[in-house]
Write a protein that holds these residues in place. Structure first.
Motif, PDB file in Angstrom:
ATOM      1  N   SER A 271     -13.151   1.647  -7.368  1.00 27.65           N
ATOM      2  CA  SER A 271     -14.386   0.862  -7.430  1.00 27.65           C
ATOM      3  C   SER A 271     -14.061  -0.621  -7.599  1.00 27.65           C
ATOM      4  O   SER A 271     -13.232  -0.995  -8.444  1.00 27.65           O
ATOM      5  CB  SER A 271     -15.247   1.332  -8.601  1.00 27.65           C
ATOM      6  OG  SER A 271     -15.687   2.653  -8.393  1.00 27.65           O
ATOM      7  N   VAL A 272     -14.713  -1.458  -6.791  1.00 28.69           N
ATOM      8  CA  VAL A 272     -14.550  -2.909  -6.858  1.00 28.69           C
ATOM      9  C   VAL A 272     -15.851  -3.500  -7.377  1.00 28.69           C
ATOM     10  O   VAL A 272     -16.919  -3.242  -6.820  1.00 28.69           O
ATOM     11  CB  VAL A 272     -14.202  -3.499  -5.479  1.00 28.69           C
ATOM     12  CG1 VAL A 272     -14.036  -5.016  -5.564  1.00 28.69           C
ATOM     13  CG2 VAL A 272     -12.928  -2.853  -4.924  1.00 28.69           C
ATOM     14  N   VAL A 273     -15.768  -4.280  -8.456  1.00 28.18           N
ATOM     15  CA  VAL A 273     -16.976  -4.785  -9.113  1.00 28.18           C
ATOM     16  C   VAL A 273     -16.820  -6.266  -9.445  1.00 28.18           C
ATOM     17  O   VAL A 273     -15.706  -6.807  -9.484  1.00 28.18           O
ATOM     18  CB  VAL A 273     -17.276  -4.000 -10.409  1.00 28.18           C
ATOM     19  CG1 VAL A 273     -17.538  -2.532 -10.101  1.00 28.18           C
ATOM     20  CG2 VAL A 273     -16.127  -4.138 -11.412  1.00 28.18           C
ATOM     21  N   SER A 274     -17.956  -6.916  -9.683  1.00 27.10           N
ATOM     22  CA  SER A 274     -17.968  -8.299 -10.143  1.00 27.10           C
ATOM     23  C   SER A 274     -19.302  -8.546 -10.833  1.00 27.10           C
ATOM     24  O   SER A 274     -20.320  -7.958 -10.455  1.00 27.10           O
ATOM     25  CB  SER A 274     -17.788  -9.270  -8.973  1.00 27.10           C
ATOM     26  OG  SER A 274     -17.634 -10.602  -9.424  1.00 27.10           O
ATOM     27  N   THR A 275     -19.310  -9.407 -11.830  1.00 26.17           N
ATOM     28  CA  THR A 275     -20.545  -9.693 -12.560  1.00 26.17           C
ATOM     29  C   THR A 275     -21.514 -10.481 -11.692  1.00 26.17           C
ATOM     30  O   THR A 275     -21.144 -11.501 -11.100  1.00 26.17           O
ATOM     31  CB  THR A 275     -20.243 -10.490 -13.837  1.00 26.17           C
ATOM     32  OG1 THR A 275     -19.367  -9.725 -14.665  1.00 26.17           O
ATOM     33  CG2 THR A 275     -21.509 -10.805 -14.605  1.00 26.17           C
TER      34      THR A 275
ATOM     35  N   SER B 194     -12.731   1.240   3.992  1.00 25.55           N
ATOM     36  CA  SER B 194     -11.431   1.756   3.566  1.00 25.55           C
ATOM     37  C   SER B 194     -11.581   2.973   2.657  1.00 25.55           C
ATOM     38  O   SER B 194     -12.521   3.067   1.867  1.00 25.55           O
ATOM     39  CB  SER B 194     -10.660   0.655   2.821  1.00 25.55           C
ATOM     40  OG  SER B 194      -9.489   1.168   2.222  1.00 25.55           O
ATOM     41  N   GLY B 195     -10.639   3.875   2.774  1.00 23.67           N
ATOM     42  CA  GLY B 195     -10.585   5.013   1.863  1.00 23.67           C
ATOM     43  C   GLY B 195      -9.904   4.671   0.553  1.00 23.67           C
ATOM     44  O   GLY B 195      -9.876   5.494  -0.368  1.00 23.67           O
ATOM     45  N   LEU B 196      -9.359   3.441   0.436  1.00 21.25           N
ATOM     46  CA  LEU B 196      -8.657   3.028  -0.775  1.00 21.25           C
ATOM     47  C   LEU B 196      -9.582   2.415  -1.817  1.00 21.25           C
ATOM     48  O   LEU B 196      -9.368   2.563  -3.016  1.00 21.25           O
ATOM     49  CB  LEU B 196      -7.564   2.016  -0.429  1.00 21.25           C
ATOM     50  CG  LEU B 196      -6.387   2.512   0.414  1.00 21.25           C
ATOM     51  CD1 LEU B 196      -5.454   1.358   0.736  1.00 21.25           C
ATOM     52  CD2 LEU B 196      -5.642   3.621  -0.312  1.00 21.25           C
ATOM     53  N   PHE B 197     -10.619   1.700  -1.375  1.00 18.40           N
ATOM     54  CA  PHE B 197     -11.497   1.003  -2.308  1.00 18.40           C
ATOM     55  C   PHE B 197     -12.897   0.889  -1.707  1.00 18.40           C
ATOM     56  O   PHE B 197     -13.082   1.005  -0.497  1.00 18.40           O
ATOM     57  CB  PHE B 197     -10.953  -0.396  -2.647  1.00 18.40           C
ATOM     58  CG  PHE B 197     -10.494  -1.178  -1.442  1.00 18.40           C
ATOM     59  CD1 PHE B 197     -11.397  -1.852  -0.622  1.00 18.40           C
ATOM     60  CD2 PHE B 197      -9.154  -1.229  -1.106  1.00 18.40           C
ATOM     61  CE1 PHE B 197     -10.973  -2.564   0.486  1.00 18.40           C
ATOM     62  CE2 PHE B 197      -8.708  -1.940   0.011  1.00 18.40           C
ATOM     63  CZ  PHE B 197      -9.627  -2.604   0.803  1.00 18.40           C
ATOM     64  N   ARG B 198     -13.880   0.650  -2.581  1.00 12.75           N
ATOM     65  CA  ARG B 198     -15.260   0.497  -2.133  1.00 12.75           C
ATOM     66  C   ARG B 198     -16.023  -0.372  -3.127  1.00 12.75           C
ATOM     67  O   ARG B 198     -15.694  -0.416  -4.314  1.00 12.75           O
ATOM     68  CB  ARG B 198     -15.948   1.848  -1.991  1.00 12.75           C
ATOM     69  CG  ARG B 198     -16.139   2.588  -3.313  1.00 12.75           C
ATOM     70  CD  ARG B 198     -16.770   3.947  -3.113  1.00 12.75           C
ATOM     71  NE  ARG B 198     -16.814   4.689  -4.374  1.00 12.75           N
ATOM     72  CZ  ARG B 198     -17.032   5.995  -4.442  1.00 12.75           C
ATOM     73  NH1 ARG B 198     -17.204   6.695  -3.338  1.00 12.75           N
ATOM     74  NH2 ARG B 198     -17.072   6.590  -5.617  1.00 12.75           N
TER      75      ARG B 198
ATOM     76  N   LEU C 128      -6.733  -6.101  -3.144  1.00  8.47           N
ATOM     77  CA  LEU C 128      -7.410  -4.805  -3.197  1.00  8.47           C
ATOM     78  C   LEU C 128      -6.475  -3.702  -2.709  1.00  8.47           C
ATOM     79  O   LEU C 128      -6.395  -2.619  -3.303  1.00  8.47           O
ATOM     80  CB  LEU C 128      -8.683  -4.824  -2.359  1.00  8.47           C
ATOM     81  CG  LEU C 128      -9.795  -5.786  -2.777  1.00  8.47           C
ATOM     82  CD1 LEU C 128     -11.025  -5.571  -1.902  1.00  8.47           C
ATOM     83  CD2 LEU C 128     -10.147  -5.618  -4.253  1.00  8.47           C
ATOM     84  N   TYR C 129      -5.767  -3.979  -1.625  1.00  9.68           N
ATOM     85  CA  TYR C 129      -4.809  -3.009  -1.072  1.00  9.68           C
ATOM     86  C   TYR C 129      -3.688  -2.728  -2.071  1.00  9.68           C
ATOM     87  O   TYR C 129      -3.320  -1.568  -2.313  1.00  9.68           O
ATOM     88  CB  TYR C 129      -4.234  -3.551   0.229  1.00  9.68           C
ATOM     89  CG  TYR C 129      -3.038  -2.790   0.748  1.00  9.68           C
ATOM     90  CD1 TYR C 129      -3.197  -1.587   1.418  1.00  9.68           C
ATOM     91  CD2 TYR C 129      -1.740  -3.279   0.565  1.00  9.68           C
ATOM     92  CE1 TYR C 129      -2.086  -0.872   1.894  1.00  9.68           C
ATOM     93  CE2 TYR C 129      -0.633  -2.589   1.024  1.00  9.68           C
ATOM     94  CZ  TYR C 129      -0.816  -1.384   1.684  1.00  9.68           C
ATOM     95  OH  TYR C 129       0.274  -0.686   2.138  1.00  9.68           O
TER      96      TYR C 129
END
Length: 377
Positions: free
Chosen positions: A113-117, A133-137, A100-101
């Protein structure tokens, strides 16, 4: 990753861990029979330096661990290793965070944006948002996501339902991380040699050595590998060399069991053991669900396994169990009342009438679980 809120002891009268943590103690029986094949003595002077291989992108990775990871994947045929960087982490969870980083632009106006089905692994949202984190959510179900910039987490076979997954999103600005923790012959037919950009694995589910806390990533792009390594460096200043050497010894013992050319042909074949256990356990579970009449399971699927050279059924490490009783809307709560702890479907972005059940406990605990489940009407 275990659910720390569900760490309990198991005995013949009160099951508290079946269905919850996924602790892979089923494999203890195999390793008890292997003698000294996976034993290791580390002299007091060894593994004292921070550094292992300064010429490698992952400079704290032991060369022997790198070698045994590549050897095992070539033996099984479940993932390509030529042209890939091998990275080591404290479990695959650390490498998931490292990915992610590495994939999130530092100069973006908004977190990636971090997603998964759905149903997705319950720890994905928790780990993603833990440090805010300010990098991903975390942005939820990939099927309902709208946008071009994202990181899609693809777990295949999927935790919790065992489904074989592919990425559902396609965008030039999007990235995918493939979590292949369960893509091993004891759980699913090996139908192809995976060759994704980032692939995550762990000894926890491949060999059962969850307590060793070792995972690895196969990464195509050198810059992504460098950034992932930097995350681990800043997070834990590397990864335990003692654990790496133990993991290398274990992985080597697994490969030795299938190394016919080297005189292996050993009776100690982990994947054969695991496959037999999983086939039997799934047979027991399906019979128990049928005897109860109150539960249903996903239909059995199969495929041609290139490793075993035969048609093999998909026997996931977890069962995605549905309570079909009309008066039960919270399956986890219903089972808890009968001394069976599970993870509710709502932790996986799904209906609470579903629960995730671990298939990897010790035989005595699993047998009691089956008995209790069959008795519920």
């Amino acid at each position: 990753m275990p659910d720390s809120s569900a760490v309990h002891f198991t005995n013949a009268f009160d099951i508290r861990s079946v269905g919850c943590s996924g602790d892979p103690t089923m494999f203890e029986a195999f390793w008890r029979e292997t003698g000294d094949a996976a034993e290791l003595v580390i002299p007091g002077w060894q593994t004292m330096s921070y550094f292992s291989d300064v010429g490698n992108v992952c400079w704290f990775m032991e060369p022997l661990f790198d070698q045994q990871v590549r050897r095992l994947h070539r033996t099984v045929g479940n993932a390509a290793v030529d042209g890939y960087h091998v990275l080591v982490g404290t479990g695959s969870t650390q490498l998931f965070m490292a990915a992610l980083y590495a994939l999130s632009p530092a100069d973006a106006d908004q977190p990636t944006s971090v997603v998964s089905t759905a149903p997705y692994y319950s720890s994905y949202p928790a780990v993603t948002d833990f440090l805010r984190s300010g990098l991903f959510r975390w942005a939820g179900d990939a099927n309902s996501f709208v946008g071009d910039s994202y990181i899609e987490l693809v777990c295949s076979p999927n935790n919790p339902d065992g489904a074989i997954r592919d990425a559902v999103l396609s965008s030039g600005a999007g990235k995918a991380v493939h979590d292949l923790a369960y893509y091993w012959p004891q759980y699913t037919p090996i139908t192809r040699r995976a060759d994704h950009d980032i692939m995550l694995f762990t000894v926890s589910k491949s060999t059962g050595h969850a307590g060793t806390r070792i995972g690895w990533a196969l990464v195509k792009d050198r810059e992504v590998a460098r950034r992932m390594t930097k995350f681990v460096e800043l997070n834990t200043i590397g990864v335990s060399k003692d654990s790496q050497l133990r993991a290398a010894k274990v992985l080597g013992a697994v490969s030795d069991g299938y190394d016919v050319g080297g005189g292996g042909a050993s009776r100690h074949r982990l994947f054969d053991f695991g496959r037999r256990k999983m086939v039997e356990r799934w047979r027991m579970l399906r019979e128990a669900a049928a005897a109860s009449g109150a539960f249903s399971l996903p239909a059995e699927t199969s495929g041609q396994c290139n490793f075993a050279n035969e048609t093999a059924a998909n026997n996931p490490a977890f069962a995605w169990l549905r309570c079909d009783r009309e008066d039960v809307e919270d399956c986890a709560g219903f089972l808890r009342g009968h001394k069976i702890l599970t993870r509710s479907g709502n932790q996986f972005g799904a209906d609470p009438r579903y629960v995730r059940v671990s298939m990897l406990d010790r035989d005595d605990a699993y047998d009691i679980f089956i008995s209790r489940l069959a008795s519920l009407k």
